[in-house]
Design a protein around this motif. Structure first.
Motif, PDB file in Angstrom:
ATOM      1  N   HIS A 125       0.811  -1.216   0.000  1.00 15.32           N
ATOM      2  CA  HIS A 125       0.000   0.000   0.000  1.00 15.32           C
ATOM      3  C   HIS A 125       0.844   1.266   0.000  1.00 15.32           C
ATOM      4  CE1 HIS A 125      -2.818   3.050   1.765  1.00 15.32           C
ATOM      5  NE2 HIS A 125      -3.625   2.473   0.902  1.00 15.32           N
ATOM      6  N   TYR A 130       0.445   7.301  -5.850  1.00 16.80           N
ATOM      7  CA  TYR A 130      -0.952   7.360  -6.292  1.00 16.80           C
ATOM      8  C   TYR A 130      -1.245   8.680  -7.009  1.00 16.80           C
ATOM      9  CZ  TYR A 130      -1.596   3.467  -3.043  1.00 16.80           C
ATOM     10  OH  TYR A 130      -1.492   2.262  -2.382  1.00 16.80           O
ATOM     11  N   LEU A 147      -3.814   1.747  -6.944  1.00 18.99           N
ATOM     12  CA  LEU A 147      -3.699   0.685  -5.938  1.00 18.99           C
ATOM     13  C   LEU A 147      -3.209  -0.612  -6.574  1.00 18.99           C
ATOM     14  CD1 LEU A 147      -4.353  -0.069  -2.935  1.00 18.99           C
ATOM     15  CD2 LEU A 147      -6.591  -0.847  -3.768  1.00 18.99           C
ATOM     16  N   LEU A 151      -4.209  -5.788  -3.724  1.00 21.29           N
ATOM     17  CA  LEU A 151      -4.936  -5.230  -2.591  1.00 21.29           C
ATOM     18  C   LEU A 151      -6.383  -4.878  -2.925  1.00 21.29           C
ATOM     19  CD1 LEU A 151      -2.246  -2.897  -0.937  1.00 21.29           C
ATOM     20  CD2 LEU A 151      -2.820  -5.281  -0.396  1.00 21.29           C
ATOM     21  N   PHE A 152      -6.825  -5.151  -4.153  1.00 19.56           N
ATOM     22  CA  PHE A 152      -8.220  -4.898  -4.474  1.00 19.56           C
ATOM     23  C   PHE A 152      -9.098  -5.687  -3.509  1.00 19.56           C
ATOM     24  CE2 PHE A 152      -7.668  -3.946  -9.319  1.00 19.56           C
ATOM     25  CZ  PHE A 152      -6.858  -2.857  -8.998  1.00 19.56           C
ATOM     26  N   ARG A 155     -15.973  -3.459  -1.152  1.00 17.44           N
ATOM     27  CA  ARG A 155     -16.529  -2.627  -0.084  1.00 17.44           C
ATOM     28  C   ARG A 155     -17.369  -3.494   0.855  1.00 17.44           C
ATOM     29  NH1 ARG A 155     -18.621   2.804  -3.278  1.00 17.44           N
ATOM     30  NH2 ARG A 155     -16.813   2.994  -4.675  1.00 17.44           N
ATOM     31  N   ILE A 170      -9.484   1.074   1.812  1.00 18.40           N
ATOM     32  CA  ILE A 170      -9.507   0.442   0.495  1.00 18.40           C
ATOM     33  C   ILE A 170     -10.950   0.078   0.171  1.00 18.40           C
ATOM     34  CG2 ILE A 170      -8.887  -1.642  -0.801  1.00 18.40           C
ATOM     35  CD1 ILE A 170      -6.233  -1.665   0.726  1.00 18.40           C
ATOM     36  N   GLU A 173     -11.169  -1.126  -6.201  1.00 20.94           N
ATOM     37  CA  GLU A 173      -9.885  -0.851  -6.848  1.00 20.94           C
ATOM     38  C   GLU A 173      -9.272   0.466  -6.382  1.00 20.94           C
ATOM     39  OE1 GLU A 173     -10.454  -0.992 -11.057  1.00 20.94           O
ATOM     40  OE2 GLU A 173     -11.628  -2.849 -10.982  1.00 20.94           O
ATOM     41  N   GLN A 174      -9.839   1.071  -5.355  1.00 16.98           N
ATOM     42  CA  GLN A 174      -9.420   2.407  -4.959  1.00 16.98           C
ATOM     43  C   GLN A 174      -8.906   2.441  -3.520  1.00 16.98           C
ATOM     44  OE1 GLN A 174     -12.790   5.239  -6.370  1.00 16.98           O
ATOM     45  NE2 GLN A 174     -13.696   3.213  -6.134  1.00 16.98           N
ATOM     46  N   THR A 175      -8.162   3.497  -3.231  1.00 20.50           N
ATOM     47  CA  THR A 175      -7.807   3.803  -1.852  1.00 20.50           C
ATOM     48  C   THR A 175      -8.055   5.279  -1.627  1.00 20.50           C
ATOM     49  OG1 THR A 175      -6.126   3.532  -0.127  1.00 20.50           O
ATOM     50  CG2 THR A 175      -5.353   4.326  -2.256  1.00 20.50           C
ATOM     51  N   TRP A 186     -15.842   1.542   3.119  1.00 21.25           N
ATOM     52  CA  TRP A 186     -14.549   1.004   2.700  1.00 21.25           C
ATOM     53  C   TRP A 186     -13.861   0.314   3.877  1.00 21.25           C
ATOM     54  CZ3 TRP A 186     -11.634   4.688  -1.184  1.00 21.25           C
ATOM     55  CH2 TRP A 186     -12.480   4.969  -2.263  1.00 21.25           C
TER      56      TRP A 186
END
Length: 244
Positions: A125, A130, A147, A151-152, A155, A170, A173-175, A186
């Motif tokens: 991470h 990013y 990301l 780590l995907f 939610r 996370i 697909e986002q952080t 999240w």
């Protein structure tokens, strides 16, 4: 520079939504921001505000749009004349994050599901640079792309009623970072001691779309020291200008 096939929609009586291909992509973001800035700099007096998301911009007009097709033609003409800035720059912001178990309340779940140790999750991470795609949902909430695929993580089916201010999370697909105590769907893996939105200053959010973010792991003692420095106005977020 790629010319994307855009779609134009009459979003409301005072707004138009322009959409790019529906995916999270830095080349698309680059084009979104170029077009957004071109619209703003065109100084069309009928336009009040221009906001962007991952792959769209929302153009808000001062008053009701009388002839939508005329406005579509104006926007299409502006898109065809947009120009990339040759020496565009952005900022790289270094964000301290404490991944201690006291903050990373979903680290165990992700670790078991992904068969990765918590230290490996933290490494994956924090070693990525990013991109800030846009700021939304809450004032100061940074939607970050880049990301690591490992780590995907989906939610939560049932969002929490509240998470701490500064929670690093996370979602699919986002952080991103929750800038205030708020409901959250999240997965929380850490916490940053920084303030991500300050309504008392001219630029309430220090970062903007197109900027870069690097997370810097810190221990819990450093976390509390930074908190104290922020309260006494002795802390500055480390950043540097880089090529965009």
């Amino acid at each position: 520079m790629t010319d994307y096939k855009l779609t134009y929609h009459h979003y409301s009586e005072r707004s138009i939504l322009v959409q790019w291909p529906q995916k999270i992509d830095e080349n698309i973001l680059d084009d979104v921001l170029i077009f957004k800035n071109h619209i703003i700099n065109s100084e069309i007096k009928s336009i009040l505000q221009v906001n962007n998301a991952y792959n769209s911009i929302l153009i808000i007009y001062v008053s009701t749009i009388d002839n939508i097709n005329d406005e579509f033609l104006v926007l299409k003409s502006l898109y065809s004349t947009r120009v990339r800035l040759i020496n565009s720059t952005c900022k790289l912001w270094k964000i301290p994050v404490c991944y201690d178990d006291a903050f990373g309340i979903d680290l165990d779940e992700i670790s078991k599901a992904k068969q990765l140790s918590k230290s490996e999750i933290i490494r994956l991470h924090s070693e990525v640079i990013y991109t800030v795609f846009f700021i939304g949902f809450l004032p100061g909430f940074l939607y970050l792309g880049g990301l690591d695929k490992r780590l995907f993580f989906p939610r939560k089916e049932s969002p929490r009623s509240e998470v701490k201010k500064g929670s690093v999370a996370i979602g699919n697909e986002q952080t991103g970072i929750y800038p205030h105590a708020s409901p959250a769907g999240w997965n929380i893996i850490g916490n940053s001691p920084l303030d991500f939105f300050n309504a008392k200053v001219n630029d309430p959010c220090f970062a903007q779309a197109g900027d870069k973010i690097q997370f810097i792991p810190i221990d819990i003692n450093t976390y509390h020291n930074i908190k104290e420095d922020i309260q006494s106005e002795m802390f500055s977020i480390e950043n540097k200008v880089i090529d965009g």
